[in-house]
Design an enzyme around this catalytic site. Structure first.
Site: not given
Ligand code: 73E
Length: 817
Positions: A546, A552, A658
């Protein structure tokens, strides 16, 4: 159905070789052969693609536009072939031509137009939309450089530009005829019309031309092909002779550069907002172009009537990044189609819906008014009016404490434009991405909005496409599943539940474990080729893949490895089951702590992997350049799935799904979708540890947590922490990892020590790990539990997620093909 003509496809591929490279197919290298084959596959797709649009238009289907800054598609060739109805025949043709499909696939660069989960979710959604037969268009940016490539040099991450388009993309079609103008800067003049109405005229702006590139999204075995449309930018008049003649050469070049800059590169930040003007430019650029085309094509189809647009068109905002769509749609409806404010507002709210993906404070998008209004003067004017009317509503509703509410809820406040507030106010639906996350939104982060608009809120737990993540990534397991329960699971993952009856079956268990072993062998080869490390395929494959982020907690994982190493060194006589720790993670280019964590993992790997005295009991592997295509090799081989975020911080997670689908067991906290995974598979078939989200939130509020107490009282943990600062893993520079040590223990006034409660959860994590390893050695128990993880993953198909969006938010009907 016409019988598939293999001879014709063969001839076409051979012809492509000549046409593209003026050589025979047999003389091409892998990359060239990829292009010859891909062009032929694109040709297989094209008729269905045209027909899908035609049918959808004839049937006057509603269309969803998934607006997203990111689409993390991975590679297209293998997936497109797999989804085509004639995939068996196509594979035969490729073989008969003497080509190796998997080598061809490897010659395609990943389409890395995304950072992580958010972008990958968009890609899974497109696959599900096409497979379920809905009419959809993903709208995004055609970044010249996608997510950077990661090299590990001396243990450090080095970012290398991802020049993914340098050899061309055989699946894209440039649609110059659909180009749109997007305007930046300038000012707005108000003109009074003869009928008394006010007209707003944008003056003195700089124009950029937006040019769409369409790529097909092939539904599984149903002849439906949706579209991913990404926008490229060009200066409106690249070579303004006018300017040139007047000696304004500089200005002409500047405007060409400005256009080029917009689509130059994807911002590599995940869960983090940097506040750069260029980012806002990117947002408005692709949104303005997408909204204009969507409205235009609707109006063209409906004889100039724009009033029922919301019945036929849905805009889904993938986080706040595309939120200017609310104001842009208002602008188009009022300025271009002359609707009144109230008419335009009703349509806008009914068309837009917003998905929230994170509660991380540093990810909240807030633009300084000055920057926003200078770059987008007309849009800012509209946002101000939306805000003014909203504040009026609040005053009516909350007479007593309206000002306090406004301070918390206004779109424009404290000199900033708050994009989440605009997204909520301008949408008819707001959703979180897992049950726990949505509850936290309702009770804490968005409490005031939930109180005001309870009917807007719902949960849509994320999902993944089983086509890419099982059928394509793990063909052996996919075949086994089909042999046991038939192939309906490919388009209806709830079917996979039927595998549960095989969990106790000795024969099925050994088959399942044999497949896992083959996948571990495949990954072991990959690791040897890429890292030069030999890993033991009988060892536990403990996988954490990840983005690298403090919340995380990759640091917690590696601290545990350091602890185990100390144990083995101290007690060489004790039994220790061999354990391979596998990491894959990219850090944002400017994120120091994250980058140092990568260095730490590699330094620990260096010491442990080269210590012959521990007899290969532990190996640590950091896989360089983790991306969709390497995930497809790593995930099927996993035994443990590390999902160890601080509870409440990971909105959902999708690698957890996954890995579960591929028969890995979760070691995790009660966070994000882990909560639902445990509910499906049973807590006895996962290893759950650590604080709950309520406990975390409580501890954050009362600020009573003192990690130094743990340091003082737990000798083994203290020893591990001291190894961060005594040169144990960095003899040439003992202070190297001091910042990580400080992040855990520093009690300086200004800082929060151990913000993500790593030390607080570390003991519980170590115990969960011990339990998991113990169970792993009971091969029968493990096989049963692994099969049950696969069997209970049905809920986590993105097909299920999409059906929920369709039913509750988009209200689409299927295309009949
Ligand atoms: O928990 C994940 C989630 O599974 C979350 O951190 C991620 O989105 C996934 C899909 O729902 C996420 N990425 C961003 N915010 N949440 C993000 C924010 C700013 C820029 C790029 C990505």
């Amino acid at each position: 159905m016409q019988k598939f003509d293999k001879a014709m496809l063969k001839k076409e591929i051979e012809n492509n070789a000549r046409k593209l490279f003026r050589r025979e197919l047999t003389e091409l290298n892998e990359k060239e052969a990829f292009h010859a084959v891909a062009a032929a596959i694109q040709n297989q797709i094209i008729d269905d693609w045209i027909l899908t649009t035609k049918r959808a238009e004839e049937e006057d289907r509603k269309r969803v536009y998934y607006l997203s800054m990111e689409f993390l598609m991975g590679r297209a060739l293998g997936n497109n072939i797999l989804n085509l109805s004639a995939h068996e025949e196509i594979k035969e043709v490729i073989e008969e031509l003497g080509l190796n499909l998997s080598a061809l696939e490897d010659a395609e660069p990943d389409w890395a137009l995304g950072n992580g989960g958010l972008g990958r979710l968009a890609a899974c959604f497109l696959d599900s939309l096409a497979t379920l037969g809905y009419w959809a268009c993903g709208c995004g940016i055609r970044y010249k450089y996608g997510f950077f490539k990661q090299q590990i040099v001396d243990g450090y991450q080095k970012e290398v530009a991802d020049d993914w388009l340098k050899d061309g993309n055989p699946f894209e079609i440039r649609r110059a005829e659909l180009a749109k103008e997007v305007r930046f800067g300038g000012w707005v003049e108000t003109v009074q019309e003869a009928d008394g109405r006010l007209r707003f005229v944008h003056k003195g702006y700089q124009s950029v031309e937006a040019i769409p590139y369409d790529t097909p999204v092939v539904g599984y075995d149903n002849h439906i092909v949706d579209t991913l449309r990404v926008w490229d930018a060009k200066a409106k008049e690249t070579f303004s002779l006018d300017e040139f003649d007047k000696g304004n050469y500089q200005k002409a070049v500047e405007s060409a550069n400005m256009a080029r800059n917009i689509v130059e590169v994807l911002y590599p930040n995940d869960n983090h907002y940097a506040g750069k003007e260029l980012r806002l430019r990117q947002q408005y650029f692709f949104i303005s172009a997408s909204v204009q085309t969507a409205v235009d094509s609707y109006v063209k189809k409906h004889d100039g009537d724009v009033k029922h647009l919301a019945d036929k068109l849905a805009f889904q905002l993938n986080d706040t990044h595309p939120t200017v769509a609310v104001a842009e749609l208002m602008r188009v409806l009022m300025d271009d189609y002359h609707l009144t404010w109230d008419e335009a507002w009703e349509i806008t709210v009914n068309t837009c819906a917003y998905t929230n993906h994170t509660i991380m404070a540093e990810a909240l998008e807030k633009w300084p008014i000055e920057l926003f209004s200078k770059l987008l003067p007309r849009i800012y004017q509209i946002v101000e009016e939306i805000n003014r009317r909203f504040c009026e509503d609040v005053r009516k509703k909350y007479e007593g404490n309206a000002e306090a509410k406004i301070a918390k809820m206004a779109i424009i406040y404290d000199g900033q434009v708050k994009m989440a507030h605009l997204a909520i106010i301008g949408s008819h639906a707001v959703n979180g991405v897992a049950a726990l996350h949505t509850e936290i939104l309702k009770k804490q982060e968005l409490k005031d909005f939930y109180e005001m608009y309870p009917e807007k809120f719902s949960n849509k737990t994320n999902g993944i496409t089983q086509r890419r993540w099982l059928l394509h990534a793990n063909p052996e397991l996919a075949e086994w599943v089909t042999e046991k329960i038939g192939d309906r699971w490919i388009t209806d993952l709830s079917q996979i539940e039927k595998l549960a009856v095989y969990a106790e079956d000795k024969k099925a268990q050994s088959e399942f474990m044999a497949i896992k072993r083959h996948n571990k062998e495949r990954l072991a080869r990959y690791i040897f080729e890429h890292n030069g490390i030999k890993v033991n395929v009988d060892s536990v494959f403990d996988v954490m893949v990840k983005r690298l982020h403090e919340y995380k907690r990759q640091l917690m994982n590696i601290l545990h490895v350091m602890y185990l190493y100390n144990q083995i060194k101290d007690h060489p006589e004790r039994e220790f089951y061999p354990h391979t720790f596998i990491f894959g993670a990219k850090a944002a280019a400017g994120y120091k702590t994250a980058k140092l964590t990568i260095k730490l993992i590699n330094s620990v790997a260096e010491v442990i992997n080269n210590d012959a005295s521990i007899k290969d009991k532990i190996k640590v592997v950091f896989i360089e350049d983790y991306k969709v295509s390497s995930a497809e090799v790593i995930i099927p081989a996993a035994d443990f799935s590390e999902q160890i975020s601080t509870a409440s911080k990971e909105a959902s997670g999708t690698s957890n799904m996954k890995l579960m689908l591929n028969g890995a067991l979760t070691i995790g906290t009660m966070d994000g979708a882990n909560v639902e995974i445990v509910k499906e598979v049973g807590v006895e078939n996962a290893f759950i540890f650590g604080m709950s989200s309520d406990e975390v939130i409580e501890l954050e509020h009362n600020r009573s947590y003192k990690p130094m107490d743990i340091f003082n009282n737990d000798q083994e943990i203290r020893r591990v922490l001291m190894q961060l600062v005594n040169g144990f893993y960095s003899p040439e520079d003992p202070e190297l990892f001091r910042p990580l040590y400080d992040s855990l223990l520093n009690t300086k006034e200004s800082d929060v020590a151990d913000r993500y409660f790593i030390l607080k959860d570390l003991r519980a994590y170590m115990q969960a790990q011990e339990e998991a390893v113990k169970h792993f050695q009971d091969r029968e128990w493990w096989a049963r539990a692994a099969i049950l993880n696969t069997a209970h993953a049905g809920k986590f198909s993105s097909d299920r997620t999409i059906e929920e969006y369709v039913k509750d938010i988009w209200h689409l009907d299927k295309i009949e093909m």
